[in-house]
Design a protein around this motif. Structure first.
Motif, mmCIF file in Angstrom:
data_model
loop_
_atom_site.group_PDB
_atom_site.id
_atom_site.type_symbol
_atom_site.label_atom_id
_atom_site.label_comp_id
_atom_site.label_asym_id
_atom_site.label_seq_id
_atom_site.Cartn_x
_atom_site.Cartn_y
_atom_site.Cartn_z
ATOM 1 N N PRO A 80 0.829 -1.210 0.000
ATOM 2 C CA PRO A 80 0.000 0.000 0.000
ATOM 3 C C PRO A 80 0.866 1.264 0.000
ATOM 4 C CG PRO A 80 -0.788 -1.572 1.634
ATOM 5 C CD PRO A 80 0.512 -2.098 1.105
ATOM 6 N N GLY A 81 0.497 2.207 -0.817
ATOM 7 C CA GLY A 81 1.230 3.472 -0.897
ATOM 8 C C GLY A 81 2.447 3.436 -1.796
ATOM 9 N N SER A 82 2.764 2.270 -2.325
ATOM 10 C CA SER A 82 3.938 2.148 -3.194
ATOM 11 C C SER A 82 3.649 2.779 -4.552
ATOM 12 C CB SER A 82 4.303 0.677 -3.375
ATOM 13 O OG SER A 82 5.356 0.555 -4.296
ATOM 14 N N ARG A 83 4.579 3.581 -5.016
ATOM 15 C CA ARG A 83 4.446 4.207 -6.337
ATOM 16 C C ARG A 83 5.740 3.992 -7.112
ATOM 17 N NH1 ARG A 83 1.556 9.720 -6.600
ATOM 18 N NH2 ARG A 83 -0.228 8.632 -7.409
ATOM 19 N N LEU A 84 6.146 2.768 -7.188
ATOM 20 C CA LEU A 84 7.395 2.441 -7.865
ATOM 21 C C LEU A 84 7.151 2.123 -9.333
ATOM 22 C CD1 LEU A 84 8.917 0.115 -5.138
ATOM 23 C CD2 LEU A 84 9.644 2.432 -5.696
ATOM 24 N N ALA A 85 7.980 2.668 -10.190
ATOM 25 C CA ALA A 85 7.919 2.344 -11.610
ATOM 26 C C ALA A 85 8.691 1.052 -11.836
ATOM 27 C CB ALA A 85 8.515 3.473 -12.433
ATOM 28 N N VAL A 86 8.057 0.109 -12.471
ATOM 29 C CA VAL A 86 8.696 -1.179 -12.727
ATOM 30 C C VAL A 86 8.943 -1.427 -14.208
ATOM 31 C CG1 VAL A 86 7.833 -2.274 -10.632
ATOM 32 C CG2 VAL A 86 6.478 -2.363 -12.730
ATOM 33 N N SER A 87 8.666 -0.401 -15.023
ATOM 34 C CA SER A 87 8.884 -0.576 -16.452
ATOM 35 C C SER A 87 9.489 0.678 -17.070
ATOM 36 C CB SER A 87 7.576 -0.947 -17.153
ATOM 37 O OG SER A 87 6.622 0.057 -16.953
ATOM 38 N N ASP A 88 10.103 0.476 -18.203
ATOM 39 C CA ASP A 88 10.782 1.531 -18.938
ATOM 40 C C ASP A 88 9.799 2.647 -19.304
ATOM 41 O OD1 ASP A 88 11.628 2.753 -21.684
ATOM 42 O OD2 ASP A 88 13.455 1.843 -20.861
ATOM 43 N N PRO A 89 10.187 3.913 -19.085
ATOM 44 C CA PRO A 89 9.267 5.017 -19.362
ATOM 45 C C PRO A 89 8.956 5.221 -20.844
ATOM 46 C CG PRO A 89 11.434 5.862 -18.786
ATOM 47 C CD PRO A 89 11.472 4.380 -18.566
ATOM 48 N N GLU A 90 9.788 4.681 -21.715
ATOM 49 C CA GLU A 90 9.566 4.862 -23.152
ATOM 50 C C GLU A 90 8.938 3.632 -23.803
ATOM 51 O OE1 GLU A 90 12.044 6.647 -26.902
ATOM 52 O OE2 GLU A 90 13.122 5.303 -25.552
ATOM 53 N N THR A 91 9.466 2.460 -23.475
ATOM 54 C CA THR A 91 9.026 1.239 -24.153
ATOM 55 C C THR A 91 8.000 0.433 -23.361
ATOM 56 O OG1 THR A 91 10.758 -0.149 -23.179
ATOM 57 C CG2 THR A 91 11.289 1.030 -25.240
ATOM 58 N N ALA A 92 7.843 0.741 -22.077
ATOM 59 C CA ALA A 92 6.956 0.019 -21.160
ATOM 60 C C ALA A 92 7.423 -1.422 -20.910
ATOM 61 C CB ALA A 92 5.516 0.048 -21.637
ATOM 62 N N THR A 93 8.643 -1.741 -21.310
ATOM 63 C CA THR A 93 9.223 -3.049 -21.031
ATOM 64 C C THR A 93 9.597 -3.100 -19.550
ATOM 65 O OG1 THR A 93 10.156 -3.106 -23.248
ATOM 66 C CG2 THR A 93 11.096 -4.632 -21.639
ATOM 67 N N ALA A 94 9.262 -4.205 -18.897
ATOM 68 C CA ALA A 94 9.540 -4.332 -17.464
ATOM 69 C C ALA A 94 11.050 -4.335 -17.203
ATOM 70 C CB ALA A 94 8.919 -5.617 -16.929
ATOM 71 N N TYR A 95 11.444 -3.646 -16.134
ATOM 72 C CA TYR A 95 12.832 -3.741 -15.685
ATOM 73 C C TYR A 95 13.050 -5.170 -15.204
ATOM 74 C CZ TYR A 95 12.843 1.382 -15.602
ATOM 75 O OH TYR A 95 12.755 2.708 -15.935
ATOM 76 N N GLU A 96 14.273 -5.652 -15.365
ATOM 77 C CA GLU A 96 14.580 -7.017 -14.939
ATOM 78 C C GLU A 96 15.075 -7.007 -13.494
ATOM 79 O OE1 GLU A 96 17.055 -9.283 -17.684
ATOM 80 O OE2 GLU A 96 16.555 -7.787 -19.210
ATOM 81 N N ARG A 106 20.076 -8.521 -8.710
ATOM 82 C CA ARG A 106 20.491 -7.828 -9.933
ATOM 83 C C ARG A 106 19.290 -7.079 -10.508
ATOM 84 N NH1 ARG A 106 23.430 -11.552 -13.839
ATOM 85 N NH2 ARG A 106 25.144 -10.785 -12.587
ATOM 86 N N LEU A 107 19.541 -5.822 -10.912
ATOM 87 C CA LEU A 107 18.554 -5.009 -11.617
ATOM 88 C C LEU A 107 19.105 -4.691 -12.998
ATOM 89 C CD1 LEU A 107 17.490 -2.440 -8.863
ATOM 90 C CD2 LEU A 107 16.020 -4.143 -9.959
ATOM 91 N N CYS A 108 18.261 -4.826 -14.022
ATOM 92 C CA CYS A 108 18.696 -4.560 -15.393
ATOM 93 C C CYS A 108 17.705 -3.642 -16.109
ATOM 94 C CB CYS A 108 18.806 -5.850 -16.196
ATOM 95 S SG CYS A 108 19.892 -7.106 -15.484
ATOM 96 N N ALA A 109 18.243 -2.834 -17.024
ATOM 97 C CA ALA A 109 17.430 -1.958 -17.868
ATOM 98 C C ALA A 109 18.168 -1.763 -19.183
ATOM 99 C CB ALA A 109 17.197 -0.615 -17.181
ATOM 100 N N VAL A 110 17.448 -1.267 -20.164
ATOM 101 C CA VAL A 110 18.038 -0.976 -21.472
ATOM 102 C C VAL A 110 18.188 0.540 -21.593
ATOM 103 C CG1 VAL A 110 17.756 -1.145 -23.970
ATOM 104 C CG2 VAL A 110 17.040 -3.039 -22.498
ATOM 105 N N GLN A 133 21.948 -3.171 -19.608
ATOM 106 C CA GLN A 133 22.975 -3.057 -18.579
ATOM 107 C C GLN A 133 22.399 -3.575 -17.271
ATOM 108 O OE1 GLN A 133 26.169 -1.633 -19.315
ATOM 109 N NE2 GLN A 133 25.337 -1.799 -21.376
ATOM 110 N N CYS A 134 23.201 -4.315 -16.535
ATOM 111 C CA CYS A 134 22.762 -4.870 -15.253
ATOM 112 C C CYS A 134 23.620 -4.324 -14.127
ATOM 113 C CB CYS A 134 22.837 -6.395 -15.280
ATOM 114 S SG CYS A 134 21.669 -7.120 -16.455
ATOM 115 N N PHE A 135 22.987 -4.198 -12.984
ATOM 116 C CA PHE A 135 23.653 -3.678 -11.788
ATOM 117 C C PHE A 135 23.495 -4.715 -10.693
ATOM 118 C CE2 PHE A 135 22.081 -0.223 -14.351
ATOM 119 C CZ PHE A 135 23.184 0.598 -14.464
#
Length: 143
Positions: A80-96, A106-110, A133-135
């Motif tokens: 509840p109250g979470s407002r986290l973005a879980v997908s790319d702002p341009e492609t809407a592809t989910a972050y890994e 590990r977190l990954c994005a393009v 790229q992965c972190f």
């Protein structure tokens, strides 16, 4: 040459000089800040990094309170109250997101820009190249 002819000639030279100054200023600003499309791409990548930083904080908080990273992002996003973005702002592809062990994940994005070419305003731990790229992150020790 009459006075009106001299004034007209001087006026033309001033107009040419002013035009050159404007062109040089515009060219310099594009070289320094990049083209509008490059600036847009950099802003999108900054947004991606901000999203990953927020996700990492939420994952770290969850891991500290639950003895390890969550199995999926849903565990931290659906609170509840979470407002986290879980997908790319341009492609809407989910972050890994992948938990790698009980103390790491590990977190990954393009990305479309390279922080070596366009410096980022974030810590160097979020520097990235172009493409996927992965972190790899470690859960911080509780205070």
């Amino acid at each position: 040459m009459t006075a009106p002819e001299r004034n007209a000639s001087l006026g033309r030279w001033l107009a040419v000089a002013a035009s050159i100054v404007v062109l040089v200023t515009v060219a310099t600003s594009i070289l320094v800040t990049g083209t509008p499309s490059e600036r847009r791409a950099a802003k999108l990548d900054e947004r991606r990094v901000q999203d990953l930083i927020r996700l990492a904080r939420a994952i770290d908080h969850h891991a500290i309170n639950h003895d390890g990273p969550p199995a999926s992002l849903a565990a931290v996003v659906e609170k509840p109250g979470s407002r986290l973005a879980v997908s790319d702002p341009e492609t809407a592809t989910a972050y890994e997101y992948t938990p790698t062990n009980e103390k790491a994940y590990r977190l990954c994005a393009v990305f479309v820009t390279d922080t070596a070419r366009i410096p980022s305003r974030f810590d160097s731990e979020w520097d990235h190249g172009i493409g996927r790229q992965c972190f790899d992150r470690r859960v911080p020790k509780p205070d």
